[in-house]
Design a protein around this motif. Structure first.
Motif, PDB file in Angstrom:
ATOM      1  N   TYR A   7       0.134   0.571   8.926  1.00  0.00           N
ATOM      2  CA  TYR A   7       0.023  -0.377   7.811  1.00  0.00           C
ATOM      3  C   TYR A   7      -1.210  -1.247   8.026  1.00  0.00           C
ATOM      4  O   TYR A   7      -1.125  -2.317   8.634  1.00  0.00           O
ATOM      5  CB  TYR A   7       1.245  -1.284   7.742  1.00  0.00           C
ATOM      6  N   GLY A  55      -1.948  -3.219   3.128  1.00  0.00           N
ATOM      7  CA  GLY A  55      -2.149  -4.643   3.416  1.00  0.00           C
ATOM      8  C   GLY A  55      -3.162  -5.282   2.475  1.00  0.00           C
ATOM      9  O   GLY A  55      -3.149  -6.499   2.279  1.00  0.00           O
ATOM     10  N   VAL A  83      -1.679  -7.537  -0.023  1.00  0.00           N
ATOM     11  CA  VAL A  83      -1.367  -8.871   0.510  1.00  0.00           C
ATOM     12  C   VAL A  83      -2.637  -9.731   0.517  1.00  0.00           C
ATOM     13  O   VAL A  83      -2.609 -10.915   0.177  1.00  0.00           O
ATOM     14  CB  VAL A  83      -0.770  -8.745   1.934  1.00  0.00           C
ATOM     15  N   GLY A 119      -0.199  -1.065  13.020  1.00  0.00           N
ATOM     16  CA  GLY A 119      -1.130  -1.670  12.055  1.00  0.00           C
ATOM     17  C   GLY A 119      -0.745  -3.118  11.763  1.00  0.00           C
ATOM     18  O   GLY A 119       0.393  -3.543  12.018  1.00  0.00           O
ATOM     19  N   GLY A 120      -1.709  -3.862  11.209  1.00  0.00           N
ATOM     20  CA  GLY A 120      -1.576  -5.309  11.025  1.00  0.00           C
ATOM     21  C   GLY A 120      -0.337  -5.765  10.279  1.00  0.00           C
ATOM     22  O   GLY A 120       0.260  -6.786  10.621  1.00  0.00           O
ATOM     23  N   VAL A 136       3.840  -6.093  11.610  1.00  0.00           N
ATOM     24  CA  VAL A 136       4.518  -7.243  12.236  1.00  0.00           C
ATOM     25  C   VAL A 136       5.477  -7.922  11.254  1.00  0.00           C
ATOM     26  O   VAL A 136       6.259  -8.773  11.652  1.00  0.00           O
ATOM     27  CB  VAL A 136       3.516  -8.309  12.754  1.00  0.00           C
ATOM     28  N   ASN A 137       5.389  -7.536   9.987  1.00  0.00           N
ATOM     29  CA  ASN A 137       6.220  -8.154   8.962  1.00  0.00           C
ATOM     30  C   ASN A 137       7.630  -7.540   9.000  1.00  0.00           C
ATOM     31  O   ASN A 137       7.857  -6.416   8.564  1.00  0.00           O
ATOM     32  CB  ASN A 137       5.550  -7.925   7.599  1.00  0.00           C
TER      33      ASN A 137
END
Ligand code: ADP
Length: 496
Positions: free
Chosen positions: A263, A308, A311, A408-409, A412-413
Motif C-alpha cells: 500500500y 495512498g 489519502v 507499504g506506507g 500502518v492504518n
C-alpha cells in the motif's frame, strides 16, 4: 566473522543501502534522492551516472554511520526499480543516453502499432506481459533509433543494455559482470519466461541486436565479488530481484497461492503461482518471481494506480486531514460510509479493470455527508480495489488464498487492514519489518552464501507485527454492491 548482509534498494526517486543482521533486524539505513528529469510531457529520465553515484555514496555512508566494516558483510543483494532502461559503452562505461524510466510513455504509439500488427497473443504467451511502453523492450529500440550513432555501435557489439540491477553490478565489478536476474529480465518484453532465454523472434521484431543483452542469472547465487577498488572486503554480490518480486520474497510468499500487497502511492498486488506462469487472465500480467537453483517461482501481478495517493488528495487538495495518519481517527468517527462511494480513477483504472477513460467519482453524497464519511469511503476504496485484483487472481488460478501479507506506507492504518480483511474474508498479516523489498534482496543474497541455511531458517526468524482476522463490517454486502455499481458508472467516462 560475518554478521550482516547489505541490501541495495535502488528505487525510482531514491537509492538506499540497508544493513540486516541474522535475526532480520535493520542495523542501519542510508538514503539519498536523485534527480527526476522530465524533458517533455510523458517522458521521464534519470541520469544513469547519478543512479550509480548516489547508490555508491549510500553504500559507503551506511558503513560509516553504523561502524560496520566490509569484512563483516557476508553478501550484497540488489533490488531495483524495474524496466528502467540504460545503454552504455562496454569500454568506457559511459551511458549513451539517460536512463529511460518505467513511467516514460514515449513509445506508447509504437506499442499500439505492435498490437495492430497482431503481436498481442504472441507476446503474452512468450513473456507473460501485455504490450506496453512500461516494459524495457520498446525503450531500447527508441534509443537505438533516435540517438545518433547508437545503432551502428550496437551492431558492432560495442554497447551493453541493462536494467538498473545490471548497471549497478557492472559498476560494482568495474565492468567484469554484465548480468541480469530472471525477475528483471522478465520485465523487458524480450525474455521468454518458459525457456528462460532472450527470445530471438522478439529481438528481431523490435530490431534489437542480441549482443546488447546481459547474461541472465538466478536470483540467489554468487555472481562475483565487489571490485577491491570499489570496496574492500571481497564482498560477494549474491542476490538480485526487481522491487515487487523482492517484496514477495521478503514477505515469505514462497508457496503458490501466497499473496502480498504493498500500500504505497499506488498498490502492487502479487501472487505466487508456483512453477508455472498463469497466462489465462487478460487483466493481470505474469512474471517470474525468482529462480533459486532448479526452483523457479512465477507470479501474477496487478498494479493499482491510486492507493495512498487518495489519502494524499484528501490531505493536500480537500484538506480534510492535515496528515495521512489522521484519516484513521476521522474514519473511526462514523461506523459506516453513510452511502458514500469513491472510485479513485484519477488517471484511469489499472488492474483488473484497465480503463484509461475512467475518471475519479464520488457517489451517494447527501446533505448529511461529513468528512468522516468521505474518510471512511476512502479507506474502503483502497481496500476494494485490492480485493478486485485478488478476486481475479483467485478465479483465474483456481488457487485458494489463505492470507494476505501487507506492507507499504498505508499498511500502518489498522482500520484499513481491518476493512481489507473483512472484504476479502481472509487474514491480513502485517510483518514487523515492513521494509520487505530491501529484506527480500538481503534474504536472496544471504541464502546464496549460507548466512541463512534455508527457507525454514528464514521463516523461523521472520516476525509478525499484527494479524487482522475477518470481522464483519457493518453493511459489508452493501459496500461491495454499491462499489460495483459505482465502478460501472465511472468506466468509459471521458469521450474517447
Ligand atoms: P511510496 O513508496 O509509493 O512513495 P509509501 O510506501 O511511502 O509510498 O507510502 C506512502 C503513502 O501512504 C502515501 O500515499 C500516504 O498518503 C499513505 N499513508 C501514509 N500513512 C498512512 C496512514 N496512516 N493511513 C493511510 N494512508 C497512509
Amino acid at each position: 566473522m560475518k554478521k550482516y548482509v547489505i541490501s541495495l534498494d535502488s528505487g525510482t526517486t531514491s537509492n538506499r543501502a540497508v544493513i540486516f543482521d541474522q535475526e532480520l533486524n535493520i542495523k542501519g539505513i542510508a538514503q539519498q534522492e536523485f534527480q527526476q528529469i522530465y524533458p517533455k510531457p510523458g517522458w521521464v529520465e534519470h541520469d544513469a551516472n547519478e543512479i550509480w553515484q548516489t547508490q555508491y555514496k549510500v553504500l559507503q555512508d551506511v558503513f560509516d554511520q553504523n561502524q560496520v566494516t566490509p569484512e563483516e558483510v557476508a553478501g550484497i543483494g540488489i533490488t531495483n526499480q524495474r524496466e528502467t532502461t540504460i545503454i552504455w559503452d562496454r569500454k568506457s562505461g559511459e551511458p549513451v543516453f539517460n536512463a529511460i524510466v518505467w513511467q516514460d510513455r514515449r513509445t506508447a504509439e509504437y506499442c499500439e502499432q505492435l498490437k495492430k500488427e497482431g503481436n498481442i497473443d504472441k507476446i503474452r504467451q512468450k513473456t507473460g506481459l501485455v504490450i506496453d511502453a512500461y516494459f524495457s523492450g520498446t525503450k531500447i529500440k527508441w534509443i537505438l533509433d533516435h540517438v545518433e550513432g547508437v545503432r551502428e555501435r550496437a551492431e558492432r557489439g560495442e554497447l551493453s543494455f541493462g536494467t538498473v540491477e545490471t548497471w549497478l553490478v557492472w559498476n560494482l565489478t568495474l565492468g567484469r559482470l554484465h548480468i541480469s536476474d530472471v525477475s528483471n529480465a522478465s520485465r523487458t518484453m524480450l525474455f521468454n519466461i518458459h525457456s528462460l532465454e532472450w527470445d530471438d523472434e522478439l529481438l528481431n521484431l523490435l530490431d534489437i541486436p542480441k549482443s546488447l543483452m546481459p547474461d541472465v542469472v538466478d536470483s540467489s547465487e554468487v555472481y562475483g565479488i565487489v571490485h577491491s577498488k570499489v570496496l574492500s572486503g571481497n564482498i560477494p554480490i549474491s542476490g538480485m530481484a526487481g522491487d515487487q518480486q523482492a517484496s514477495l520474497f521478503g514477505q515469505l510468499c514462497f508457496e503458490k497461492g501466497m499473496v502480498k500487497n504493498t500500500y504505497g502511492t499506488g498498490c502492487f498486488v502479487m501472487m505466487n503461482t508456483g512453477d508455472q506462469p498463469e497466462l489465462s487472465s487478460e487483466s493481470l500480467i505474469a512474471t517470474i518471481g525468482w529462480k533459486i537453483g532448479n526452483n523457479i517461482q512465477y507470479a501474477t501481478e496487478g498494479s493499482i494506480f491510486v492507493g495512498g495517493a487518495l489519502v494524499q488528495w484528501l490531505r493536500d487538495s480537500l484538506k480534510i486531514v492535515q496528515s495521512a495518519p489522521e484519516i484513521e481517527a476521522l474514519a473511526q468517527e462514523v461506523d459506516d460510509n453513510g452511502g458514500v462511494v469513491i472510485v479513485p480513477a484519477f488517471a484511469g483504472l489499472g488492474a483488473p479493470h484497465w480503463d484509461q477513460f475512467a475518471r475519479g467519482t464520488m457517489f451517494g453524497i447527501t446533505r448529511a455527508t461529513t468528512p468522516a464519511h468521505i474518510a471512511r469511503a476512502t479507506l474502503e476504496a483502497i481496500a476494494l480495489q485490492v480485493k478486485d485484483a485478488i478476486d481475479v487472481m483467485k478465479e483465474t488460478s483456481g488457487l485458494e488464498i489463505k492470507s494476505l501479507k501487507v506492507d507499504g506506507g498505508a499498511s500502518v492504518n489498522d482500520l484499513l487492514m481491518h476493512i481489507q480483511s473483512d472484504l476479502l474474508g481472509i487474514e491480513v498479516v502485517r510483518p514487523a519489518i515492513t521494509e520487505t523489498t530491501a529484506l527480500g534482496a538481503a534474504l536472496l543474497a544471504g541464502l546464496a552464501v549460507g548466512f541463512w541455511k534455508d527457507l525454514n531458517d528464514i521463516k523461523n526468524r521472520w516476525k509478525v507485527d499484527r494479524t487482522f482476522s475477518p470481522k464483519p463490517l457493518k453493511n459489508h454486502d452493501e459496500i461491495v454492491r454499491y462499489w460495483q455499481k459505482a465502478l460501472d458508472r465511472t468506466k468509459n467516462w471521458l469521450d474517447n
